[in-house]
Design a protein around this motif. Structure first.
Motif, PDB file in Angstrom:
ATOM      1  N   MET A 199      -0.261   9.737  -7.305  1.00 10.09           N
ATOM      2  CA  MET A 199      -1.604   9.772  -6.665  1.00 10.09           C
ATOM      3  C   MET A 199      -1.490  10.772  -5.438  1.00 10.09           C
ATOM      4  N   ASP A 200      -0.221  10.827  -4.780  1.00 11.40           N
ATOM      5  CA  ASP A 200      -0.141  11.736  -3.795  1.00 11.40           C
ATOM      6  C   ASP A 200      -0.189  13.072  -3.809  1.00 11.40           C
ATOM      7  N   ILE A 201       0.030  13.404  -5.265  1.00  6.78           N
ATOM      8  CA  ILE A 201      -0.065  14.771  -5.687  1.00  6.78           C
ATOM      9  C   ILE A 201      -1.443  15.285  -6.220  1.00  6.78           C
ATOM     10  N   GLY A 202      -2.223  13.819  -6.348  1.00  9.21           N
ATOM     11  CA  GLY A 202      -3.789  14.225  -6.731  1.00  9.21           C
ATOM     12  C   GLY A 202      -4.528  13.672  -7.931  1.00  9.21           C
ATOM     13  N   ALA A 203      -3.416  12.932  -8.976  1.00  7.52           N
ATOM     14  CA  ALA A 203      -3.809  12.412  -9.960  1.00  7.52           C
ATOM     15  C   ALA A 203      -4.199  10.930  -9.631  1.00  7.52           C
ATOM     16  N   PHE A 204      -5.354  10.690  -9.858  1.00  7.10           N
ATOM     17  CA  PHE A 204      -5.777   9.319  -9.319  1.00  7.10           C
ATOM     18  C   PHE A 204      -5.684   8.202 -10.621  1.00  7.10           C
ATOM     19  N   THR A 205      -5.805   8.824 -11.837  1.00  7.54           N
ATOM     20  CA  THR A 205      -5.988   8.040 -12.994  1.00  7.54           C
ATOM     21  C   THR A 205      -4.352   7.140 -13.201  1.00  7.54           C
ATOM     22  N   ASP A 238       2.645   8.064 -23.442  1.00  7.18           N
ATOM     23  CA  ASP A 238       1.278   8.742 -22.735  1.00  7.18           C
ATOM     24  C   ASP A 238       1.485   9.320 -21.324  1.00  7.18           C
ATOM     25  N   LEU A 280      -3.940   3.887 -11.906  1.00  9.68           N
ATOM     26  CA  LEU A 280      -4.371   2.574 -12.300  1.00  9.68           C
ATOM     27  C   LEU A 280      -3.635   2.081 -13.641  1.00  9.68           C
ATOM     28  N   TYR A 281      -3.164   3.071 -14.582  1.00 12.17           N
ATOM     29  CA  TYR A 281      -2.407   2.770 -15.706  1.00 12.17           C
ATOM     30  C   TYR A 281      -0.993   2.347 -15.449  1.00 12.17           C
ATOM     31  N   ASP A 333      -1.776  -1.241 -14.345  1.00 15.43           N
ATOM     32  CA  ASP A 333      -1.987  -2.310 -15.551  1.00 15.43           C
ATOM     33  C   ASP A 333      -0.562  -2.700 -16.032  1.00 15.43           C
ATOM     34  N   ASN A 361       2.864  12.704 -21.591  1.00 14.48           N
ATOM     35  CA  ASN A 361       1.841  13.605 -21.872  1.00 14.48           C
ATOM     36  C   ASN A 361       0.881  14.077 -20.908  1.00 14.48           C
ATOM     37  N   LEU A 362       0.607  12.862 -19.937  1.00 14.10           N
ATOM     38  CA  LEU A 362      -0.387  13.183 -19.029  1.00 14.10           C
ATOM     39  C   LEU A 362       0.278  13.526 -17.548  1.00 14.10           C
TER      40      LEU A 362
END
Lengths: 375, 164, 152, 332
Positions: A129-135, A194, A138-139, A142, A197-198
């Motif tokens: 998230m620090d690099i910028g990807a928020f999603t 996942d 959340l995964y 979970d 990949n993400l």
């Protein structure tokens, strides 16, 4: 890597731009104050200022009996509470010579490895998230929720466990716990595809992390860096392997090591380490013996006089309890050697010459838990 | 049950220390109870020599702690190796309450923060230290918390009469 | 470095890069149609597991129609945060004490479970209550004996 | 109901003149449409982001949180507008205004449907580009005036990267304008009645979308207000209604970018059997969904990487594409 030589302060005094990556900042993972001296966007010098969440655990240890320090241990590094619990109990058992039954050792290893997975999940996703990807955060949250549910079923709490006792553990694990853990492991293995990949193959992520914040092996040795940050720089040092304790010698698992020492290497080491933890849990679940879960221990113990140092591996590095006992019921001195203390100090050596964005990425990749530094 | 690699390393360490530190007492600790393979007990000097010796053998400085005994401080240096034949050396140095030991941060830069923490909690001033200031407590604090004399609060008295 | 290989490399990197971007977007698209995981707390409350450590409460026993606490004070001594106050009386001179008041200050209790373990009479246990917020600090100081009567 | 059946319409026409009345009514419609549309877009983004992240998004206010943005707007209006002590008062006050005016003016030339276009200008595309590059001016003003170190870094980044993505934007649009040799938006839409330009110019479309995402400071290029690095970039110090204006402008710019993309590449209001307006709105909202989807998937680029990417990849490819189009037009 940027070949900007580190400019000393005197030459460009008026152009030095002092930025407080303040105690309250979205990506300092706790109350950490990083005093950056910048030339434009390039960091000249970084001086971490710590102590904002200092609660005086070591002073508390000198005013409590041995059992009363147990709740403190899981609050030093709240992300690997069970691992710290296990460490403290094993250190005191080593001094008193208490014999822990086989089943309790297995339960301790299973719960510690689950705790390590949940800590890595949070560490990695907060870094992403620090690099910028928020999603992905959340995964990861979970998945971590599943681990916390499994641990809550047996220990009773989700973050600050007080589950281990001298001589064993508090509650026994039942069949539902074992099935739940196996289901969780299969599910997490599916989720790794996942994540790769993400995140891992994502070209933007690779560009932001490859060759950034490199910790050479020599600097790691000088600063006493341990844990995934060290294993990312090519040194295969893991207390569970180099200095085996508990029932770890009985399990087959490797130590993931990368040579590059940059932010991407540390990220890959943590991802591979989670797979190793899952392998350990499966072997421990298969070989779980029956038997008592707690040895006969007097109600208030008083270890013999003398001192002892017990090291074990938390999610962030090698932790050590240095305990001095004077034979009474109150510990004389307990020093907790926490890995984030040395891991954070390495920043002062490797940050100069980077951009601000790389500073945030490097800080995230070292996965620092600030209460562990401040104790 | 130390492996042969550890035994070889221990032997080599022992005789190299006896040569380098004539006045230090070197005993081999039992790993099972204290967690250290080799103990070096020194008077109030020689930290630098031990550190230099360790640096050549690529030990890393695990931690520096101090223990506040009634008449003196004991500085405890812990070195261990990263590599396969694992070995941990503990160096104890007894210093008087007013002494100011020399800093090893020139050899191990990581020691800079460890020594700052010891100064912060015990008031032991290290000489030749890059920037000796408080690290965890507020900068204007005038107390050293981990001293045994500090903090006899109502709470601690209450504990003493309940428990001891 | 030969310029052509640089160019070829750059093009290859662009191609693999854009493929990874598209694959990444596929992952998130798949997630849009997955079921929602979060629980809408005020409307739906989860049931706690069997070993859950809520705050302490006394156990009801049939033989005494109330609790079993003999006010021995072991839990008072073992509590790390010193939050338990117990007061007991003896009906007969030589007989066993019987707990009248058992105050716990739940604003300071760290739910560590040392008191539950050490109680010789096994008179207290963890409840499954997880809503531990109070309006004022003094609401947190609860007499669990009175609470036991209220619950009956 | 045609506008000419209003009772006093002829006197007004005589007094004010036909064009002025049409312009006034058009501007009024825009002033109503822009806030509503941004409010709706904020809600759509939070819902889509929620479902991507396996959570329901706003659910509290109204069915499925429809009124959430309305409530936010009321909250922002009631919040006090703080001006930092040593701030440059005039610039601090002016920045939000400068950012919202061009966003609204750009709506004048967007052809929502054959008849619904406020004013047909022969410099349509140029007007949108010139006004949308004003946003960087207001970002710099806001960042500099709020006397905050993070804001200043954010503003300086915005200026540094502005040139990097304006040029590929213009070059990719030029290759469309060569084909229709007119800046009129309605003529560009008319030229795409049979085949949409995306078929002819796929490369220009990709470059256009990458650079518009960068121009609206969103997703992989949101370095200007990078939450995890610069707290929230240039609008760190803005509170209350001023922050609402920045927020409004961001979503309006997103709508303008999506509508330009729809007009240039996806044939504006052309579509088989729905009326023009429906097709235009569908295309714009599909493009906005893609922009939102990209935002919640990718990490953020470093600003020097963005500039390398723009200068070393986007501009050469856009220029190449322009030349190829010119040659092909000459040949065919």
């Amino acid at each position: 890597m940027l070949n900007i030589k580190t400019i000393d302060d005197t030459s460009i005094n008026e152009r030095v731009y002092q930025l407080n990556l303040g105690p309250q900042h979205p990506s300092t993972h706790g109350v950490l104050h990083l005093l950056l001296k910048l030339d434009g966007e390039v960091v000249i010098s970084a001086d971490p200022i710590v102590g904002y969440s200092h609660r005086g655990h070591e002073k508390m240890a000198e005013n409590r009996i041995w059992e009363q320090f147990l709740p403190n241990t899981s609050r030093i590094d709240y992300l690997s509470g069970l691992i710290y619990n296990q460490g403290y109990c094993m250190a005191v058992e080593k001094m008193c010579g208490i014999e822990v039954p086989e089943r309790a050792e297995y339960i301790r290893v299973i719960t510690s490895e689950l705790n390590r997975i949940s800590s890595h999940l949070l560490g990695i996703m907060a870094f992403v998230m620090d690099i910028g990807a928020f999603t992905p955060f959340l995964y990861g949250w979970d998945d971590r929720e599943h681990v916390l549910d499994i641990l809550e079923r047996v220990t009773g709490s989700r973050l600050t466990y007080c589950y281990n006792r001298f001589g064993g553990v508090r509650n026994d694990i039942d069949q539902e716990f074992c099935d739940g853990t196996r289901r969780f492991i299969d599910r997490l293995r599916g989720r790794f595809k996942d994540y790769h990949n993400l995140i891992t193959e994502n070209i933007i992520f690779i560009k932001r992390t490859r060759g950034v914040g490199i910790i050479p092996e020599e600097t790691a040795l000088e600063f006493g860096v341990t844990g995934p940050s060290l294993r990312g720089s090519g040194v295969a040092y893991d207390v569970r392997k180099n200095e085996p304790y508990s029932v770890y010698p009985g399990f087959k698992f490797e130590i993931p090591v990368r040579k590059e020492g940059d932010v991407m290497a540390r990220y890959q080491v943590r991802m591979a380490e989670m797979e190793q933890s899952m392998k350990i849990i499966e072997q421990a679940l298969d070989g779980l013996p029956q038997g008592p879960i707690r040895a006969r221990v007097p109600r208030f113990i008083d270890p013999p006089a003398g001192d002892c140092y017990f090291a074990f591996e938390s999610a962030r590095g090698a932790v050590g309890y240095y305990i001095v006992s004077d034979g009474t019921r109150i510990p004389y001195r307990i020093k907790v050697r926490t890995p984030s203390f040395s891991n954070l100090f390495v920043l002062t050596r490797i940050l100069p010459g980077n951009f601000i964005a790389d500073t945030i990425a490097t800080l995230g990749s070292i996965d620092v838990v600030v209460p562990e530094i401040d104790r | 049950m130390p492996t042969e690699g550890q035994k070889k390393l221990l032997e080599e360490l022992k005789n190299s220390f006896t040569r380098a530190l004539p006045e230090g007492r070197i005993t081999s600790g039992d790993y099972a109870r204290t967690g250290c393979h080799l103990e070096v007990r020194m008077s109030d000097a020689g930290m630098r020599r031990i550190a230099r010796e360790m640096k050549e053998r690529r030990f890393h400085l695990e931690t520096i702690t101090a223990v506040d005994f009634p008449d003196s401080f004991e500085l405890v240096y812990l070195y261990s190796t990263y590599y396969q034949d694992f070995c941990r050396v503990i160096a104890r140095i007894l210093i008087s309450k007013e002494a100011s030991p020399v800093s090893v941060s020139s050899i191990y830069p990581g020691a800079c923060w460890l020594e700052r923490e010891i100064y912060d909690f015990f008031g032991i001033r290290f000489t030749e230290h890059p920037d000796l200031r408080r690290i965890l407590n507020p900068d204007n604090a005038d107390y050293f918390p981990l001293l045994k004399t500090f903090g006899k609060t109502k709470l601690t008295e209450e504990i003493d009469d309940i428990l001891c | 470095m030969k310029s052509t290989s640089g160019l070829g490399e750059a093009i290859k990197e662009i191609l693999t890069g854009s493929k990874s971007l598209v694959v990444g977007m596929g992952v998130t698209l798949k997630r849009i149609f997955m079921p929602i995981v979060t629980v809408q707390y005020p409307r739906r409350k989860l049931t706690m597991t069997q070993n859950f450590r809520g705050h302490i409460e006394a156990i009801y026993f049939d033989d005494t129609k109330s609790h079993h606490c003999v006010a021995c004070g072991l839990c008072v001594r073992t509590c790390p945060s010193h939050v338990i106050k117990v007061q007991g009386e003896k009906e007969k001179a030589g007989g066993l004490k019987y707990g009248q008041k058992y105050y716990i200050d739940f604003t300071k209790c760290s739910l560590c479970g040392l008191c539950v373990d050490i109680c010789p009479e096994k008179a207290i246990k963890f409840s499954h209550e997880f809503e531990l917020a109070y309006l004022s600090r003094w609401d947190g100081v609860i007499d669990i004996m009175k609470r036991l009567e209220e619950r009956q | 109901m045609n506008i000419n059946q209003l009772p006093f319409i002829n006197e007004i026409y005589g007094f004010l003149g036909r064009d002025l009345v049409a312009a006034v009514i058009g501007i009024l419609i825009i002033l109503v449409f822009v806030p509503l549309n941004s409010a709706f877009l904020v809600w759509v983004e939070r819902k889509v982001a929620g479902h991507i992240q396996l959570r329901p998004g706003p659910m509290e206010v109204g069915p499925h949180g429809i009124l959430q943005t309305l409530v936010d707007a009321v909250k922002l209006m009631s919040k006090e507008m703080i001006t930092p002590k040593l701030a440059d008062k005039f610039l601090f006050w002016l920045a939000p205004i400068i950012i919202i005016i061009p966003a609204i003016v750009c709506f004048v030339v967007i052809p929502f449907s054959p008849i619904m276009q406020v004013r047909e200008m022969n410099v349509g595309i140029l007007l949108i580009f010139s006004f949308s590059s004003l946003t960087v001016l207001s970002i710099l003003m806001g960042g500099w005036a709020s006397n905050n170190k993070y804001a200043l870094i954010g503003a300086v980044r915005a200026v540094a990267q502005n040139v990097a993505y304006e040029i590929p934007l213009l070059l990719s649009t030029m290759s469309i304008i060569i084909m229709t040799n007119s800046f009129k938006m309605s003529e560009i839409t008319a030229a795409q009645s049979t085949v949409w330009f995306i078929v002819y110019q796929p490369v220009a479309a990709i470059i256009f979308f990458i650079s518009t995402t960068a121009e609206t400071n969103r997703a992989p290029f949101d370095l200007v207000e990078a939450e995890s690095e610069l707290v929230s970039g240039f609008h760190t110090e803005y509170t209350g209604m001023r922050f609402a204006l920045f927020f409004l402008a961001e979503y309006t710019n997103m709508f303008i970018a999506a509508s330009m993309g729809a007009v240039l590449f996806f044939g504006g209001w052309h579509g088989p059997f729905f009326p023009g307006l429906i097709w235009f709105v569908i295309k714009v909202y599909v493009l906005i969904f893609v922009i939102i989807w990209v935002r919640w998937t990718f990490p953020r680029l470093r600003f020097d990487q963005l500039m390398n990417f723009a200068w070393k990849f986007m501009i050469p490819v856009a220029m190449l594409n322009l030349m190829i189009t010119a040659v092909l037009l000459k040949v065919l």
